[in-house]
Design an enzyme around this catalytic site. Structure first.
Site, short mmCIF file in Angstrom:
data_model
loop_
_atom_site.label_atom_id
_atom_site.label_comp_id
_atom_site.label_asym_id
_atom_site.label_seq_id
_atom_site.Cartn_x
_atom_site.Cartn_y
_atom_site.Cartn_z
N ALA A 168 0.68 -1.31 -0.06
CA ALA A 168 -0.06 0.15 0.05
C ALA A 168 0.93 1.19 0.02
O ALA A 168 2.03 1.16 0.58
CB ALA A 168 -0.75 -0.09 1.42
N GLU A 188 4.63 -5.22 6.91
CA GLU A 188 3.72 -4.22 7.58
C GLU A 188 4.31 -3.97 8.76
O GLU A 188 4.09 -3.00 9.31
CB GLU A 188 2.34 -4.79 7.42
CG GLU A 188 1.60 -4.62 6.17
CD GLU A 188 1.81 -5.81 5.42
OE1 GLU A 188 2.49 -6.79 5.50
OE2 GLU A 188 0.77 -5.92 4.39
N GLY A 224 0.47 -4.92 0.96
CA GLY A 224 -0.74 -5.13 0.38
C GLY A 224 -0.52 -5.59 -1.03
O GLY A 224 -1.54 -6.34 -1.69
N GLU A 241 -1.06 -9.21 -0.60
CA GLU A 241 -2.38 -9.60 -0.34
C GLU A 241 -3.13 -9.58 -1.73
O GLU A 241 -3.92 -10.35 -1.96
CB GLU A 241 -2.79 -8.53 0.70
CG GLU A 241 -2.04 -8.68 1.92
CD GLU A 241 -2.40 -7.68 2.93
OE1 GLU A 241 -2.33 -6.40 2.68
OE2 GLU A 241 -2.72 -8.10 4.05
N1 DAK Z 1 4.72 3.15 -0.68
C1 DAK Z 1 5.16 4.42 -1.35
N2 DAK Z 1 6.26 4.54 -1.92
C2 DAK Z 1 6.95 3.16 -2.15
C3 DAK Z 1 6.90 2.06 -1.47
C4 DAK Z 1 5.33 2.00 -0.70
N3 DAK Z 1 4.86 0.97 -0.31
N4 DAK Z 1 7.63 1.17 -2.04
C5 DAK Z 1 8.64 1.73 -2.82
N5 DAK Z 1 8.07 3.11 -2.69
C6 DAK Z 1 8.65 4.16 -3.38
C7 DAK Z 1 9.96 4.69 -2.51
O1 DAK Z 1 9.66 5.46 -1.69
C8 DAK Z 1 11.11 5.19 -3.62
O2 DAK Z 1 10.31 6.65 -3.92
P1 DAK Z 1 11.35 7.93 -4.13
O3 DAK Z 1 12.20 7.85 -2.95
O4 DAK Z 1 12.17 7.58 -5.56
O5 DAK Z 1 10.31 9.03 -4.17
C9 DAK Z 1 10.55 4.41 -5.01
O6 DAK Z 1 9.45 3.96 -4.73
C10 DAK Z 1 11.70 3.39 -5.19
O7 DAK Z 1 11.80 2.61 -3.95
P2 DAK Z 1 13.35 2.55 -2.96
O8 DAK Z 1 14.22 3.59 -3.43
O9 DAK Z 1 13.06 2.17 -1.70
O10 DAK Z 1 13.96 1.11 -3.92
P3 DAK Z 1 14.84 -0.10 -3.58
O11 DAK Z 1 15.12 -0.80 -4.62
O12 DAK Z 1 15.84 0.51 -2.50
O13 DAK Z 1 13.91 -0.81 -2.34
C11 DAK Z 1 11.82 -1.71 -1.58
C12 DAK Z 1 12.86 -1.32 -2.87
C13 DAK Z 1 10.40 -2.40 -2.17
C14 DAK Z 1 12.56 -2.81 -1.06
C15 DAK Z 1 11.43 -0.61 -0.79
O14 DAK Z 1 11.21 0.35 -1.41
C16 DAK Z 1 10.49 -1.08 0.45
O15 DAK Z 1 10.80 -1.54 1.37
N6 DAK Z 1 9.50 -0.55 0.10
C17 DAK Z 1 8.28 -0.49 1.24
C18 DAK Z 1 7.72 -1.93 1.48
C19 DAK Z 1 6.89 -2.10 2.38
O16 DAK Z 1 6.92 -1.81 3.56
N7 DAK Z 1 5.54 -2.35 1.92
C20 DAK Z 1 4.50 -2.65 2.91
C21 DAK Z 1 3.85 -1.36 2.69
S1 DAK Z 1 2.58 -1.43 4.16
C22 DAK Z 1 -4.20 -1.54 6.44
C23 DAK Z 1 -4.60 -2.14 5.19
C24 DAK Z 1 -3.55 -2.31 4.35
C25 DAK Z 1 -2.31 -2.19 4.75
C26 DAK Z 1 -1.96 -1.50 6.17
C27 DAK Z 1 -3.06 -1.19 6.93
N8 DAK Z 1 -5.28 -1.18 7.40
C28 DAK Z 1 -6.74 -1.38 6.91
C29 DAK Z 1 -5.08 -0.63 8.48
C30 DAK Z 1 -1.14 -2.47 4.13
C31 DAK Z 1 0.09 -1.92 4.08
C32 DAK Z 1 1.13 -2.01 3.35
O17 DAK Z 1 1.15 -2.46 2.46
#
Ligand code: DAK
Length: 258
Positions: A65, A132, A109, A112
């Protein structure tokens, strides 16, 4: 169909929907999920399409997400507007087969969403994870429910609690994905699989999908009874007549429009 965050193409009876926010690793936001629901519903209703493929880019199916969109949400923001529930789960209402084709990151997400597809194929570059907890939330779109059913409680707990990513080989070994292909062959292979399904009677493909999904929600006895109703009803359909007659006449069945 023109969308801001999706790319769409069709190949015969197969529709390919590509998540397309390259600057954010295909992070899922409201607009993308609204567009995805719209595209899925249109193809589901289109008699020219029998199978849908959902994919991302070579780098990411989706990295979760959109954290930038979520960072300032409050509890009322999410609860009163039914965040996630309001537009993430349209895919579960789609009656035609939906195949997920995953390359690169498939996280949070994104994982998911992938698990809501009917089955997954992966590129050897695929990485699956539920990180997450690292951003301070529990998964909210089925990660704690679908992952243990797909890969076992122990593997799911490991991934959910440590944020460890699994690679394509482990995903195949544990049953999360059905097949793995070299990254540069992924789309060719998945469209080939989709075309193979698209040649089958679409009504029967839809029934099989419905029955398999019921296996998650019903007891075994009720599920088998549910399946049996479709099987009996099949003897009133042109698909059964054509399939069995073609077999006996030693010819290829023609399931066009069936
Ligand atoms: N959201 C927003 N931007 C993201 C992103 C994300 N999930 N993942 C990557 N990006 C963006 C980065 O911020 C970066 O943007 P700039 O800095 O260039 O502007 C760009 O994509 C490239 O990412 P990186 O520079 O980080 O690239 P790397 O190759 O170094 O790393 C990575 C890739 C995928 C390992 C890393 O970006 C990463 O760890 N991303 C986050 C992964 C993550 O934590 N995903 C889970 C998100 S939380 C809920 C319902 C659903 C959810 C939550 C609550 N409720 C009903 C309460 C779901 C939550 C989630 O999915």
């Amino acid at each position: 169909m023109q969308y801001a965050d999706l790319l769409i193409e069709t190949q015969g009876k197969v529709a390919v929907i590509r998540l397309n926010r390259p600057k954010a690793m295909n992070a899922l936001n409201d607009n993308m999920m609204n567009e995805l629901g719209d595209a899925l519903r249109k193809f589901d209703a289109d008699p020219a399409i029998n199978v849908i493929v959902l994919t991302g880019s070579e780098k990411a199916f989706a990295a979760g997400a959109d954290i930038a969109a979520m960072v300032n949400y409050s509890y009322p923001d999410t609860y009163t507007t039914d965040y996630i529930g309001r537009n993430w789960e349209h895919i579960l209402d789609i009656r035609k087969p939906v195949i997920g084709a995953v390359a690169g990151y498939c996280l949070g997400g994104g994982c998911e969403l992938a698990m809501m597809c009917d089955f997954l194929v992966a590129a050897d570059s695929a990485r699956f994870g539920q990180p997450e907890i690292k951003v301070g939330v529990t998964p909210g779109a089925g990660g704690t429910q679908r992952l243990p059913r797909a890969i076992s409680k122990s593997k799911a707990m490991d991934m959910l609690l440590t944020t460890r990513m699994i690679d394509a080989a482990e995903a195949e070994r544990t049953g999360l994905v059905s097949r793995v292909f070299p990254a540069d062959k992924l789309m060719e292979e998945v469209v080939g699989i989709a075309q193979q399904i698209a040649e089958m009677p679409v009504s029967v493909a839809m029934q099989i999908k419905d029955c398999v999904n019921k296996a998650y929600d019903m007891t075994l006895t009720d599920g088998v009874r549910y399946e049996r109703r479709y099987f009996h009803a099949g003897f009133g359909t042109p698909a059964q007549r054509e399939g069995m007659t073609a077999f006996l006449e030693k010819r290829k069945p023609n399931f066009e429009g069936l």
